[in-house]
Design a protein around this motif. Sequence first.
Motif, PDB file in Angstrom:
ATOM      1  N   PHE A  58       0.711  -1.327   0.111  1.00  0.00           N
ATOM      2  CA  PHE A  58       0.114   0.007  -0.115  1.00  0.00           C
ATOM      3  C   PHE A  58       0.756   1.367   0.021  1.00  0.00           C
ATOM      4  CE2 PHE A  58      -2.641   3.333   1.912  1.00  0.00           C
ATOM      5  CZ  PHE A  58      -3.499   3.473   1.017  1.00  0.00           C
ATOM      6  N   VAL A  59       1.891   1.373   0.993  1.00  0.00           N
ATOM      7  CA  VAL A  59       2.548   2.747   0.992  1.00  0.00           C
ATOM      8  C   VAL A  59       3.551   2.750  -0.146  1.00  0.00           C
ATOM      9  CG1 VAL A  59       4.268   3.656   2.533  1.00  0.00           C
ATOM     10  CG2 VAL A  59       2.287   2.651   3.582  1.00  0.00           C
ATOM     11  N   LEU A  60       4.491   1.695  -0.332  1.00  0.00           N
ATOM     12  CA  LEU A  60       5.511   2.026  -1.598  1.00  0.00           C
ATOM     13  C   LEU A  60       4.822   1.727  -2.641  1.00  0.00           C
ATOM     14  CD1 LEU A  60       8.358   0.204   0.548  1.00  0.00           C
ATOM     15  CD2 LEU A  60       7.719   2.658   0.487  1.00  0.00           C
ATOM     16  N   GLN A  61       3.966   0.996  -3.075  1.00  0.00           N
ATOM     17  CA  GLN A  61       3.532   0.803  -4.500  1.00  0.00           C
ATOM     18  C   GLN A  61       2.051   1.090  -4.829  1.00  0.00           C
ATOM     19  OE1 GLN A  61       5.100  -3.215  -6.142  1.00  0.00           O
ATOM     20  NE2 GLN A  61       4.911  -3.619  -3.935  1.00  0.00           N
ATOM     21  N   ARG A  62       1.374   1.547  -3.733  1.00  0.00           N
ATOM     22  CA  ARG A  62      -0.198   2.070  -3.742  1.00  0.00           C
ATOM     23  C   ARG A  62      -0.953   1.074  -4.498  1.00  0.00           C
ATOM     24  NH1 ARG A  62      -0.241   5.219  -0.208  1.00  0.00           N
ATOM     25  NH2 ARG A  62      -1.777   6.574  -0.838  1.00  0.00           N
ATOM     26  N   LYS A  63      -0.883  -0.204  -3.894  1.00  0.00           N
ATOM     27  CA  LYS A  63      -1.742  -1.359  -4.251  1.00  0.00           C
ATOM     28  C   LYS A  63      -2.289  -2.219  -2.895  1.00  0.00           C
ATOM     29  CE  LYS A  63       1.422  -4.972  -5.422  1.00  0.00           C
ATOM     30  NZ  LYS A  63       2.054  -5.961  -6.000  1.00  0.00           N
ATOM     31  N   GLU A 137       8.331  11.779   8.392  1.00  0.00           N
ATOM     32  CA  GLU A 137       9.185  11.600   6.952  1.00  0.00           C
ATOM     33  C   GLU A 137      10.556  10.794   7.130  1.00  0.00           C
ATOM     34  OE1 GLU A 137       9.186  15.280   4.897  1.00  0.00           O
ATOM     35  OE2 GLU A 137       7.072  15.197   4.298  1.00  0.00           O
ATOM     36  N   MET A 138      10.619   9.873   6.301  1.00  0.00           N
ATOM     37  CA  MET A 138      12.209   9.283   6.108  1.00  0.00           C
ATOM     38  C   MET A 138      12.160   8.715   4.728  1.00  0.00           C
ATOM     39  SD  MET A 138      11.276   5.768   8.454  1.00  0.00           S
ATOM     40  CE  MET A 138      10.436   6.880   9.637  1.00  0.00           C
ATOM     41  N   PRO A 139      13.456   8.356   4.501  1.00  0.00           N
ATOM     42  CA  PRO A 139      13.700   7.826   2.905  1.00  0.00           C
ATOM     43  C   PRO A 139      13.088   6.290   3.003  1.00  0.00           C
ATOM     44  CG  PRO A 139      15.715   8.576   3.953  1.00  0.00           C
ATOM     45  CD  PRO A 139      14.680   8.771   4.987  1.00  0.00           C
ATOM     46  N   ARG A 140      12.663   6.124   1.905  1.00  0.00           N
ATOM     47  CA  ARG A 140      11.793   4.736   1.665  1.00  0.00           C
ATOM     48  C   ARG A 140      12.789   3.562   2.141  1.00  0.00           C
ATOM     49  NH1 ARG A 140       7.935   4.162  -3.344  1.00  0.00           N
ATOM     50  NH2 ARG A 140       6.393   5.776  -2.759  1.00  0.00           N
ATOM     51  N   TRP A 141      13.937   3.683   1.838  1.00  0.00           N
ATOM     52  CA  TRP A 141      15.052   2.719   2.257  1.00  0.00           C
ATOM     53  C   TRP A 141      15.084   2.285   4.148  1.00  0.00           C
ATOM     54  CZ3 TRP A 141      18.624   3.653   5.825  1.00  0.00           C
ATOM     55  CH2 TRP A 141      19.396   4.777   6.116  1.00  0.00           C
ATOM     56  N   LYS A 142      14.880   3.506   4.724  1.00  0.00           N
ATOM     57  CA  LYS A 142      14.817   3.659   6.070  1.00  0.00           C
ATOM     58  C   LYS A 142      13.543   3.160   6.537  1.00  0.00           C
ATOM     59  CE  LYS A 142      15.538   6.430  10.176  1.00  0.00           C
ATOM     60  NZ  LYS A 142      16.243   7.636  10.694  1.00  0.00           N
ATOM     61  N   VAL A 143      12.219   3.199   5.974  1.00  0.00           N
ATOM     62  CA  VAL A 143      10.978   2.871   6.072  1.00  0.00           C
ATOM     63  C   VAL A 143      11.074   1.137   6.267  1.00  0.00           C
ATOM     64  CG1 VAL A 143       8.617   2.414   5.352  1.00  0.00           C
ATOM     65  CG2 VAL A 143       9.813   4.756   5.200  1.00  0.00           C
ATOM     66  N   LEU A 144      11.754   0.618   5.332  1.00  0.00           N
ATOM     67  CA  LEU A 144      11.857  -0.742   5.214  1.00  0.00           C
ATOM     68  C   LEU A 144      12.783  -1.200   6.288  1.00  0.00           C
ATOM     69  CD1 LEU A 144      12.026  -0.864   1.436  1.00  0.00           C
ATOM     70  CD2 LEU A 144      10.164  -2.322   2.745  1.00  0.00           C
ATOM     71  N   ARG A 145      13.770  -0.507   6.415  1.00  0.00           N
ATOM     72  CA  ARG A 145      14.820  -1.030   7.644  1.00  0.00           C
ATOM     73  C   ARG A 145      14.252  -0.725   8.925  1.00  0.00           C
ATOM     74  NH1 ARG A 145      16.699   1.255  11.790  1.00  0.00           N
ATOM     75  NH2 ARG A 145      17.566   2.958  10.510  1.00  0.00           N
ATOM     76  N   GLN A 146      13.482   0.405   9.221  1.00  0.00           N
ATOM     77  CA  GLN A 146      13.075   0.659  10.507  1.00  0.00           C
ATOM     78  C   GLN A 146      11.668   0.035  10.881  1.00  0.00           C
ATOM     79  OE1 GLN A 146      13.352   4.741  11.666  1.00  0.00           O
ATOM     80  NE2 GLN A 146      11.505   4.280  12.860  1.00  0.00           N
ATOM     81  N   VAL A 147      10.950   0.178   9.959  1.00  0.00           N
ATOM     82  CA  VAL A 147       9.379  -0.143  10.232  1.00  0.00           C
ATOM     83  C   VAL A 147       9.168  -1.483   9.899  1.00  0.00           C
ATOM     84  CG1 VAL A 147       7.148   0.279   9.667  1.00  0.00           C
ATOM     85  CG2 VAL A 147       8.706   2.261   9.715  1.00  0.00           C
ATOM     86  N   VAL A 148       9.763  -2.149   8.890  1.00  0.00           N
ATOM     87  CA  VAL A 148       9.464  -3.646   8.573  1.00  0.00           C
ATOM     88  C   VAL A 148      10.660  -4.314   9.457  1.00  0.00           C
ATOM     89  CG1 VAL A 148       9.714  -5.419   6.677  1.00  0.00           C
ATOM     90  CG2 VAL A 148       8.613  -3.226   6.405  1.00  0.00           C
ATOM     91  N   MET A 149      12.112  -4.138   9.173  1.00  0.00           N
ATOM     92  CA  MET A 149      12.928  -4.958   9.782  1.00  0.00           C
ATOM     93  C   MET A 149      13.029  -4.942  11.169  1.00  0.00           C
ATOM     94  SD  MET A 149      16.342  -5.398   7.297  1.00  0.00           S
ATOM     95  CE  MET A 149      17.528  -4.702   8.389  1.00  0.00           C
ATOM     96  N   THR A 150      13.582  -3.769  11.683  1.00  0.00           N
ATOM     97  CA  THR A 150      13.888  -3.565  13.084  1.00  0.00           C
ATOM     98  C   THR A 150      12.501  -3.781  13.949  1.00  0.00           C
ATOM     99  OG1 THR A 150      15.675  -2.015  12.459  1.00  0.00           O
ATOM    100  CG2 THR A 150      14.725  -1.951  14.776  1.00  0.00           C
ATOM    101  N   HIS A 151      11.709  -3.202  13.497  1.00  0.00           N
ATOM    102  CA  HIS A 151      10.554  -3.117  14.353  1.00  0.00           C
ATOM    103  C   HIS A 151       9.755  -4.868  14.238  1.00  0.00           C
ATOM    104  CE1 HIS A 151       6.383  -2.113  15.547  1.00  0.00           C
ATOM    105  NE2 HIS A 151       5.828  -2.804  14.919  1.00  0.00           N
TER     106      HIS A 151
END
Length: 172
Positions: A58-63, A137-151
Amino acid sequence: MDIRELLLDGVGQLNDWLDNALKDVSAEQMNWLPEGKSVSIGFNAWHVLRTQDNITNFVLQRKNPVWIEQGYFEKMGLPKVDQGTGMSLEDARAVRIPDPSLLLAYSSAVAKDCAALLKTEPLETLDEVQMIRPLGEMPRWKVLRQVVMTHGFMHLGEINGHKGQLGMAFGI
């Protein structure tokens, strides 16, 4: 090595370890509630997967996320839109996973979508700034690293802590 390879490795490890931690968990164990202000193994896993699905799709691909696209919300009888973030403790503790095999099937589908994104996303796109509520706000790579991976790894630790309370082996 570029950032995509690092993210692919880290998120892939999270998904593998999560699946391994869940593979022998019964529905009763999945939904067991420890005393205090904690949530179940099932809630933690569902939340990790819903978050990864929402960020990836949803967030990164709007699907539509896999959760909606493949009807997992109906199959599992859980909220269509909620992912756990912002839920009250009472609502989070009320989440029940009816069939662990459905959660593992959902996990596999989410992992596949996320890996496909990470293999093909242009580096320039990963540097674009993205708003993530409530973090900012944060770069998309950080969204994946922080929100997906670390979290996600944080919640995996909770899952394994609960397994220990149930007398089960640590799973990674």
